[in-house]
Write a protein that holds these residues in place. Structure first.
Motif, PDB file in Angstrom:
ATOM      1  N   LYS A  88       0.819  -1.209   0.000  1.00  0.00           N
ATOM      2  CA  LYS A  88       0.000   0.000   0.000  1.00  0.00           C
ATOM      3  C   LYS A  88       0.858   1.267   0.000  1.00  0.00           C
ATOM      4  CE  LYS A  88      -4.071  -2.038   2.222  1.00  0.00           C
ATOM      5  NZ  LYS A  88      -4.894  -2.094   3.462  1.00  0.00           N
ATOM      6  N   ALA A  89       2.007   1.211   0.700  1.00  0.00           N
ATOM      7  CA  ALA A  89       2.914   2.353   0.709  1.00  0.00           C
ATOM      8  C   ALA A  89       3.481   2.592  -0.686  1.00  0.00           C
ATOM      9  CB  ALA A  89       4.052   2.113   1.708  1.00  0.00           C
ATOM     10  N   GLN A  90       3.793   1.495  -1.379  1.00  0.00           N
ATOM     11  CA  GLN A  90       4.309   1.604  -2.748  1.00  0.00           C
ATOM     12  C   GLN A  90       3.242   2.149  -3.698  1.00  0.00           C
ATOM     13  OE1 GLN A  90       5.708  -2.384  -3.418  1.00  0.00           O
ATOM     14  NE2 GLN A  90       7.667  -2.035  -2.394  1.00  0.00           N
ATOM     15  N   GLU A  91       2.006   1.683  -3.506  1.00  0.00           N
ATOM     16  CA  GLU A  91       0.898   2.163  -4.348  1.00  0.00           C
ATOM     17  C   GLU A  91       0.643   3.656  -4.139  1.00  0.00           C
ATOM     18  OE1 GLU A  91      -2.223  -0.446  -3.154  1.00  0.00           O
ATOM     19  OE2 GLU A  91      -1.647  -2.054  -4.530  1.00  0.00           O
ATOM     20  N   ALA A  92       0.991   4.143  -2.958  1.00  0.00           N
ATOM     21  CA  ALA A  92       0.821   5.566  -2.641  1.00  0.00           C
ATOM     22  C   ALA A  92       2.020   6.392  -3.107  1.00  0.00           C
ATOM     23  CB  ALA A  92       0.623   5.736  -1.139  1.00  0.00           C
ATOM     24  N   GLY A  93       2.936   5.733  -3.804  1.00  0.00           N
ATOM     25  CA  GLY A  93       4.101   6.429  -4.357  1.00  0.00           C
ATOM     26  C   GLY A  93       5.231   6.665  -3.373  1.00  0.00           C
ATOM     27  N   LYS A  94       5.276   5.871  -2.309  1.00  0.00           N
ATOM     28  CA  LYS A  94       6.297   6.060  -1.284  1.00  0.00           C
ATOM     29  C   LYS A  94       7.552   5.220  -1.510  1.00  0.00           C
ATOM     30  CE  LYS A  94       3.852   9.002   1.036  1.00  0.00           C
ATOM     31  NZ  LYS A  94       4.273  10.419   1.123  1.00  0.00           N
ATOM     32  N   MET A  95       7.526   4.354  -2.525  1.00  0.00           N
ATOM     33  CA  MET A  95       8.714   3.561  -2.848  1.00  0.00           C
ATOM     34  C   MET A  95       9.620   4.358  -3.779  1.00  0.00           C
ATOM     35  SD  MET A  95      10.229   1.450  -5.334  1.00  0.00           S
ATOM     36  CE  MET A  95       9.021   0.577  -6.329  1.00  0.00           C
ATOM     37  N   ARG A  96      10.937   4.350  -3.499  1.00  0.00           N
ATOM     38  CA  ARG A  96      11.907   5.082  -4.305  1.00  0.00           C
ATOM     39  C   ARG A  96      12.885   4.114  -4.959  1.00  0.00           C
ATOM     40  NH1 ARG A  96      12.809   6.696   0.737  1.00  0.00           N
ATOM     41  NH2 ARG A  96      15.049   6.317   0.542  1.00  0.00           N
ATOM     42  N   LEU A  97      13.351   4.433  -6.140  1.00  0.00           N
ATOM     43  CA  LEU A  97      14.402   3.660  -6.797  1.00  0.00           C
ATOM     44  C   LEU A  97      15.728   4.356  -6.509  1.00  0.00           C
ATOM     45  CD1 LEU A  97      12.768   2.903 -10.280  1.00  0.00           C
ATOM     46  CD2 LEU A  97      12.865   1.425  -8.259  1.00  0.00           C
ATOM     47  N   GLU A  98      16.637   3.640  -5.879  1.00  0.00           N
ATOM     48  CA  GLU A  98      17.917   4.230  -5.508  1.00  0.00           C
ATOM     49  C   GLU A  98      19.069   3.475  -6.159  1.00  0.00           C
ATOM     50  OE1 GLU A  98      18.080   6.938  -4.023  1.00  0.00           O
ATOM     51  OE2 GLU A  98      16.312   7.186  -2.743  1.00  0.00           O
ATOM     52  N   GLY A  99      20.138   4.203  -6.473  1.00  0.00           N
ATOM     53  CA  GLY A  99      21.291   3.617  -7.149  1.00  0.00           C
ATOM     54  C   GLY A  99      22.456   3.335  -6.216  1.00  0.00           C
ATOM     55  N   LYS A 100      23.642   3.186  -6.808  1.00  0.00           N
ATOM     56  CA  LYS A 100      24.832   2.759  -6.073  1.00  0.00           C
ATOM     57  C   LYS A 100      25.318   3.769  -5.040  1.00  0.00           C
ATOM     58  CE  LYS A 100      26.615  -0.294  -9.689  1.00  0.00           C
ATOM     59  NZ  LYS A 100      27.746  -0.599 -10.592  1.00  0.00           N
ATOM     60  N   GLU A 101      24.961   5.038  -5.200  1.00  0.00           N
ATOM     61  CA  GLU A 101      25.454   6.066  -4.278  1.00  0.00           C
ATOM     62  C   GLU A 101      24.552   6.251  -3.058  1.00  0.00           C
ATOM     63  OE1 GLU A 101      28.436   7.376  -4.941  1.00  0.00           O
ATOM     64  OE2 GLU A 101      28.397   6.076  -6.709  1.00  0.00           O
ATOM     65  N   TYR A 102      23.395   5.595  -3.072  1.00  0.00           N
ATOM     66  CA  TYR A 102      22.426   5.808  -1.986  1.00  0.00           C
ATOM     67  C   TYR A 102      22.979   5.326  -0.646  1.00  0.00           C
ATOM     68  CZ  TYR A 102      18.257   5.411   0.925  1.00  0.00           C
ATOM     69  OH  TYR A 102      17.355   5.519   1.960  1.00  0.00           O
ATOM     70  N   ILE A 103      22.870   6.188   0.373  1.00  0.00           N
ATOM     71  CA  ILE A 103      23.263   5.827   1.744  1.00  0.00           C
ATOM     72  C   ILE A 103      22.033   5.297   2.463  1.00  0.00           C
ATOM     73  CG2 ILE A 103      24.221   6.646   3.927  1.00  0.00           C
ATOM     74  CD1 ILE A 103      26.207   6.717   1.599  1.00  0.00           C
ATOM     75  N   VAL A 104      22.083   4.057   2.869  1.00  0.00           N
ATOM     76  CA  VAL A 104      20.941   3.406   3.510  1.00  0.00           C
ATOM     77  C   VAL A 104      20.602   4.085   4.836  1.00  0.00           C
ATOM     78  CG1 VAL A 104      20.102   1.232   4.510  1.00  0.00           C
ATOM     79  CG2 VAL A 104      21.462   1.202   2.402  1.00  0.00           C
ATOM     80  N   ALA A 105      19.312   4.320   5.054  1.00  0.00           N
ATOM     81  CA  ALA A 105      18.833   4.947   6.295  1.00  0.00           C
ATOM     82  C   ALA A 105      18.315   3.884   7.256  1.00  0.00           C
ATOM     83  CB  ALA A 105      17.724   5.954   5.978  1.00  0.00           C
ATOM     84  N   ASP A 106      18.421   4.166   8.528  1.00  0.00           N
ATOM     85  CA  ASP A 106      17.909   3.242   9.544  1.00  0.00           C
ATOM     86  C   ASP A 106      16.414   3.030   9.337  1.00  0.00           C
ATOM     87  OD1 ASP A 106      18.139   1.671  11.935  1.00  0.00           O
ATOM     88  OD2 ASP A 106      17.173   3.302  13.027  1.00  0.00           O
ATOM     89  N   GLY A 107      15.990   1.774   9.236  1.00  0.00           N
ATOM     90  CA  GLY A 107      14.574   1.457   9.081  1.00  0.00           C
ATOM     91  C   GLY A 107      14.118   1.282   7.647  1.00  0.00           C
TER      92      GLY A 107
END
Length: 367
Positions: free
Chosen positions: A339-358
């Motif tokens: 449901k979060a993805q359907e609401a547009g909350k999913m992001r596509l991230e590449g090799k430079e993305y710094i992972v966030a807690d959670g």
């Protein structure tokens, strides 16, 4: 590599009692005499995380794997440990092998439990342990500097670099200061990490207080003293009652809730100890969630998406294409990852993305 925290302190401060409560086991012998723990006991403990619990609740996977931390119950140190007193050298060697130190300090009065110095004094107790760690490190650093002398004279670049760092550390140690007081950079710490300096390890202080003051630790003179000591060292102090934690560990889930309610507490003190110990190690958590498995993964804060993928499998890191990332807050807000993805909350991230807690992540890769 396991995440290991060593539980240290003087004899009779409650280390083994706390270890038993942490692991809900009775493998560590708890007796009223010094040196009852000689060989270290090791317990693997899941890190309490309501985010992990929520994901399991909504996904209902076939299996689930939490993040864990290993706690090592190390025998009580005494004055003179660095010179071998009370099997000190052996115990100090056990501390060298852990990533961080949980320093248990007695903050309760009880004439039936012997104190090795005859008086309950958090300041004195902390200084005894710290001095032994410093003296042990001083010996290690001095030996290394002597070994580097010939290489340094020949102009060996690595020896020159290491000597410059260790000379600063040696000066601090000789002044009775811990290696952590030198404020080394991450790169400098990496250069001398093979020495596993005891006084360079991150420390969390645990004040073992009287059970009657559990809900109001600010009324404990001894714990307030310990908090000030921790503050001076840029560290944290957590209060708990080893006796109460041991009793909680023997209860069922519903009984535990009732007991905590009676005590005016929201959760066992050890839950906070586990979480803070995990933070002390410098890690954050990301999640993978599917019908087969919900799993929490630990990574060093500041890691990139490919590095996080490598925690799962080296092939995923090598063939990394992108990461599909949904913040846990969005999953909770919308009730599910889908449901979060359907609401547009999913992001596509590449090799430079710094992972966030959670972060809840699905990795796309091709090998």
């Amino acid at each position: 590599m396991p995440l290991q925290c060593g539980i240290v302190g003087l004899p009779n401060v409650g280390k083994s009692t706390i270890f038993n409560a942490l692991t809900k086991s009775h493998s560590a012998e708890a007796q009223n005499y010094p040196f009852c723990t000689i060989d270290p006991n090791v317990g693997v403990v899941a890190v309490p995380d309501p985010r992990f619990d929520f994901l399991n609740e909504i996904v209902k996977p076939k299996s689930s794997v939490p993040v864990t931390v290993e706690f090592v119950d190390i025998a009580g140190l005494v004055k003179g440990a660095s010179q071998g007193e009370g099997l000190g050298n052996k115990f100090l060697d056990h501390i060298r092998k852990v990533n961080a130190i949980l320093h248990v300090v007695r903050c309760f009065q009880d004439e039936n439990i012997t104190h090795v110095t005859g008086k309950v004094s958090p300041k004195n107790d902390v200084e005894i342990i710290e001095l032994e760690l410093i003296l042990s490190d001083l010996d290690q650093v001095e030996k290394r500097l002597q070994n580097l002398l010939k290489k340094k004279k020949s102009g060996d670049k690595e020896a020159l670099e290491q000597s410059a760092i260790l000379e600063r550390v040696f000066t601090a140690l000789k002044e009775g200061k811990p290696a952590s007081a030198v404020n080394l950079t991450t790169e400098e710490k990496d250069t001398i990490k093979d020495l596993s300096l005891l006084s360079l390890k991150p420390v969390l202080f645990i004040g073992n207080i009287d059970e009657s003051l559990l809900a109001t630790p600010e009324k404990s003179t001894e714990f307030m003293e310990l908090q000030q000591i921790a503050k001076e060292r840029g560290a944290m102090a957590i209060s708990l009652s080893g006796k109460i934690e041991a009793e909680l560990g023997a209860l069922g889930e519903e009984e535990e809730k009732e007991f905590l309610k009676d005590l005016g507490l929201k959760e066992p003190g050890l839950n906070r100890v586990i979480r803070e110990a995990y933070k002390l190690l410098g890690y954050i958590t990301f999640f993978t969630a599917g019908e087969q498995e919900v799993r929490a993964w630990n990574i060093v804060a500041g890691s990139t998406a490919p590095q996080a993928a490598g925690q799962i499998h080296s092939d995923i890191e090598r063939g990394f294409i992108r990461a599909e990332v949904t913040a846990f807050s969005a999953v909770k807000e919308f009730g599910s990852q889908k449901k979060a993805q359907e609401a547009g909350k999913m992001r596509l991230e590449g090799k430079e993305y710094i992972v966030a807690d959670g972060d809840v992540i699905y990795f796309r890769f091709n090998v």
